[in-house]
Design a protein around this motif. Structure first.
Motif, PDB file in Angstrom:
ATOM      1  N   ALA A  51      -3.704  -3.045  15.780  1.00 42.43           N
ATOM      2  CA  ALA A  51      -4.316  -3.956  14.803  1.00 42.43           C
ATOM      3  C   ALA A  51      -4.725  -3.229  13.525  1.00 42.43           C
ATOM      4  N   ALA A  52      -5.105  -1.959  13.630  1.00 47.81           N
ATOM      5  CA  ALA A  52      -5.550  -1.205  12.450  1.00 47.81           C
ATOM      6  C   ALA A  52      -4.393  -0.659  11.634  1.00 47.81           C
ATOM      7  N   TRP A  53      -3.178  -0.659  12.175  1.00 44.54           N
ATOM      8  CA  TRP A  53      -2.067  -0.009  11.485  1.00 44.54           C
ATOM      9  C   TRP A  53      -1.627  -0.700  10.188  1.00 44.54           C
ATOM     10  N   PRO A  54      -1.478  -2.019  10.085  1.00 38.06           N
ATOM     11  CA  PRO A  54      -0.954  -2.616   8.844  1.00 38.06           C
ATOM     12  C   PRO A  54      -1.753  -2.255   7.590  1.00 38.06           C
ATOM     13  N   PRO A  55      -3.096  -2.342   7.570  1.00 39.96           N
ATOM     14  CA  PRO A  55      -3.799  -1.947   6.343  1.00 39.96           C
ATOM     15  C   PRO A  55      -3.623  -0.477   6.008  1.00 39.96           C
ATOM     16  N   LEU A  56      -3.600   0.392   7.030  1.00 38.62           N
ATOM     17  CA  LEU A  56      -3.412   1.820   6.771  1.00 38.62           C
ATOM     18  C   LEU A  56      -2.013   2.092   6.215  1.00 38.62           C
ATOM     19  N   ALA A  57      -1.003   1.392   6.720  1.00 40.35           N
ATOM     20  CA  ALA A  57       0.356   1.556   6.187  1.00 40.35           C
ATOM     21  C   ALA A  57       0.426   1.133   4.727  1.00 40.35           C
ATOM     22  N   LEU A  58      -0.276   0.061   4.387  1.00 42.57           N
ATOM     23  CA  LEU A  58      -0.304  -0.382   2.992  1.00 42.57           C
ATOM     24  C   LEU A  58      -0.970   0.660   2.101  1.00 42.57           C
ATOM     25  N   LEU A  60      -1.212   3.942   2.554  1.00 41.53           N
ATOM     26  CA  LEU A  60      -0.335   5.105   2.400  1.00 41.53           C
ATOM     27  C   LEU A  60       0.837   4.790   1.473  1.00 41.53           C
ATOM     28  N   THR A  61       1.383   3.594   1.576  1.00 35.15           N
ATOM     29  CA  THR A  61       2.514   3.220   0.717  1.00 35.15           C
ATOM     30  C   THR A  61       2.103   3.178  -0.748  1.00 35.15           C
ATOM     31  N   ILE A  62       0.935   2.628  -1.020  1.00 29.06           N
ATOM     32  CA  ILE A  62       0.455   2.555  -2.405  1.00 29.06           C
ATOM     33  C   ILE A  62       0.212   3.957  -2.966  1.00 29.06           C
ATOM     34  N   GLU A  63      -0.331   4.841  -2.138  1.00 29.45           N
ATOM     35  CA  GLU A  63      -0.548   6.223  -2.589  1.00 29.45           C
ATOM     36  C   GLU A  63       0.784   6.882  -2.951  1.00 29.45           C
ATOM     37  N   LEU A  64       1.811   6.626  -2.160  1.00 35.86           N
ATOM     38  CA  LEU A  64       3.112   7.236  -2.431  1.00 35.86           C
ATOM     39  C   LEU A  64       3.710   6.750  -3.745  1.00 35.86           C
ATOM     40  N   ILE A  65       3.720   5.447  -3.957  1.00 40.51           N
ATOM     41  CA  ILE A  65       4.371   4.938  -5.169  1.00 40.51           C
ATOM     42  C   ILE A  65       3.552   5.244  -6.422  1.00 40.51           C
ATOM     43  N   SER A  66       2.252   5.501  -6.265  1.00 36.67           N
ATOM     44  CA  SER A  66       1.436   5.827  -7.437  1.00 36.67           C
ATOM     45  C   SER A  66       1.488   7.307  -7.787  1.00 36.67           C
ATOM     46  N   ARG A  67       1.936   8.147  -6.866  1.00 40.44           N
ATOM     47  CA  ARG A  67       1.943   9.583  -7.111  1.00 40.44           C
ATOM     48  C   ARG A  67       3.334  10.151  -7.350  1.00 40.44           C
ATOM     49  N   VAL A  68       4.357   9.593  -6.706  1.00 40.36           N
ATOM     50  CA  VAL A  68       5.704  10.139  -6.831  1.00 40.36           C
ATOM     51  C   VAL A  68       6.348   9.579  -8.105  1.00 40.36           C
ATOM     52  N   PRO A  69       6.812  10.446  -9.036  1.00 42.23           N
ATOM     53  CA  PRO A  69       7.418   9.952 -10.278  1.00 42.23           C
ATOM     54  C   PRO A  69       8.718   9.195 -10.012  1.00 42.23           C
ATOM     55  N   VAL A  70       9.076   8.332 -10.958  1.00 42.40           N
ATOM     56  CA  VAL A  70      10.299   7.536 -10.870  1.00 42.40           C
ATOM     57  C   VAL A  70      11.388   8.225 -11.670  1.00 42.40           C
ATOM     58  N   HIS A  71      12.562   8.433 -11.057  1.00 43.59           N
ATOM     59  CA  HIS A  71      13.686   9.047 -11.749  1.00 43.59           C
ATOM     60  C   HIS A  71      14.901   8.123 -11.805  1.00 43.59           C
ATOM     61  N   ARG A  72      15.056   7.260 -10.780  1.00 44.53           N
ATOM     62  CA  ARG A  72      16.191   6.349 -10.771  1.00 44.53           C
ATOM     63  C   ARG A  72      15.673   4.918 -10.647  1.00 44.53           C
ATOM     64  N   PRO A  73      16.055   4.058 -11.561  1.00 42.68           N
ATOM     65  CA  PRO A  73      15.549   2.677 -11.514  1.00 42.68           C
ATOM     66  C   PRO A  73      15.888   1.964 -10.208  1.00 42.68           C
ATOM     67  N   ALA A  74      17.076   2.228  -9.640  1.00 40.73           N
ATOM     68  CA  ALA A  74      17.459   1.542  -8.398  1.00 40.73           C
ATOM     69  C   ALA A  74      16.520   1.919  -7.253  1.00 40.73           C
ATOM     70  N   LEU A  75      16.230   3.222  -7.137  1.00 43.02           N
ATOM     71  CA  LEU A  75      15.325   3.664  -6.075  1.00 43.02           C
ATOM     72  C   LEU A  75      13.908   3.149  -6.318  1.00 43.02           C
ATOM     73  N   ALA A  76      13.501   3.093  -7.589  1.00 44.70           N
ATOM     74  CA  ALA A  76      12.172   2.555  -7.896  1.00 44.70           C
ATOM     75  C   ALA A  76      12.071   1.093  -7.490  1.00 44.70           C
ATOM     76  N   ALA A  77      13.137   0.332  -7.745  1.00 47.69           N
ATOM     77  CA  ALA A  77      13.131  -1.085  -7.350  1.00 47.69           C
ATOM     78  C   ALA A  77      13.061  -1.232  -5.833  1.00 47.69           C
ATOM     79  N   ILE A  78      13.776  -0.358  -5.112  1.00 46.68           N
ATOM     80  CA  ILE A  78      13.766  -0.436  -3.642  1.00 46.68           C
ATOM     81  C   ILE A  78      12.373  -0.171  -3.102  1.00 46.68           C
ATOM     82  N   ARG A  79      11.713   0.839  -3.626  1.00 44.01           N
ATOM     83  CA  ARG A  79      10.393   1.159  -3.073  1.00 44.01           C
ATOM     84  C   ARG A  79       9.350   0.110  -3.466  1.00 44.01           C
TER      85      ARG A  79
END
Length: 319
Positions: A51-58, A60-79
């Protein structure tokens, strides 16, 4: 360019402080959602962990997309699409968990159905702010690293300011004392060596404003066209390459890149517009503004279009 000026309005240190505050707000919303999920789950560690996993996954995902720079628009759209899916799943699961918990603890009417929306809304707003701040901080970091630094090949002409330090004098060779002791030469020999060192001519200390030419940078690897380094300025060595440099410079002037810093964050856009990276278009601008591109075109027999202009044209107009 307008985006860079907007990023410069807020100091980088202040942007990082705001990001920590937004991160704390996001963590608060995720903690509230996680606690509600755990309270509604069966009293078993595995059920509570699921039950605790979905909010924690969200989170972690937000931390990743806010910290990892974007280099390819296609990959950015996928994430981004994947993050939206994870956020939807987490919001749906957490919403009904929280509705059940709030109803269990005394809320009636529409309260159990409305209160969870405040938590989900807080998480959504904090997530968007965190991603936006990540992009702002990345742009501000790139701009601050370029501030006060002459971009690319312009360094080859001006260079870094000489530190002004004189060359270190050669060490005085001392003769070993008899018997191989490490005490050095006798006092008379040391005085004679010091006097000889003092009598040697010293190099004059350069003026603080004197500059020396820095080593020329390697041309952009994406360009197979040869270029040379003449008088501290890189110029094309063939007629075809020179004609391409001329066309690139005319396009740069139309795009407003004939002045001002060219950030490394412009790499992808530069390759899309001109077929070269930032370092190569800096070489083109330096050659054009110094007048060396015009000289090289005349030397190689390349005709300059009427719209071609550089500092020499501006000097003739001013006269």
């Amino acid at each position: 360019m307008a985006r860079q000026r907007k990023d410069e309005d807020v100091p980088l240190k202040q942007l990082k402080a705001i990001r920590w505050a937004v991160r704390a707000t996001l963590a608060l919303g995720v903690i509230a959602s996680t606690i509600a999920n755990i309270l509604h789950a069966n009293p078993h560690p595995i059920s509570q962990a699921i039950a605790a996993w979905p909010p924690l996954a969200l989170l972690l995902t937000i931390e990743l997309i806010s910290r990892v720079p974007v280099h390819r628009p296609a990959l950015a759209a996928i994430r981004l699409i994947t993050t939206a899916i994870i956020a939807g799943i987490a919001a749906w699961v957490s919403y009904w968990h929280m509705v059940a918990v709030i109803a269990r603890y005394g809320e009636t009417g529409a309260g159990p159905y409305l209160i969870p929306l405040t938590v989900d809304g807080l998480v959504i707003v904090a997530s968007v702010c965190l991603v936006e701040l990540g992009g702002r901080i990345q742009a501000a970091s790139t701009t601050s690293s370029q501030a006060g630094d002459v971009p690319g090949p312009l360094k080859g002409a001006t260079g870094a300011t000489n530190s002004g330090d004189q060359p270190e004098p050669a060490p005085i060779a001392l003769t070993a004392a008899p018997g191989g002791s490490s005490e050095g030469a006798p006092r008379g020999q040391r005085k004679a060596a010091i006097a000889e060192q003092a009598s040697r001519p010293r190099h004059p200390r350069p003026h603080p404003t004197a500059r020396r030419a820095a080593p020329s940078k390697t041309p952009d690897a994406s360009s197979a066209e040869p270029s040379g380094d003449t008088r501290g300025v890189k110029v094309p060595q063939t007629a075809d390459a020179c004609a391409r440099w001329v066309r690139c410079w005319i396009s740069m002037r139309k795009d407003g890149l004939d002045t001002g810093p060219i950030s490394l964050g412009f790499e992808e856009e530069a390759r899309r517009r001109y077929g070269w990276g930032v370092k190569q278009i800096r070489d083109v601008r330096h050659a054009a503004t110094s007048g060396r591109l015009r000289e090289q075109a005349n030397l190689l027999g390349v005709d300059l279009p009427p719209e071609y202009a550089d500092e020499q044209d501006e000097l003739m107009v001013s006269r």
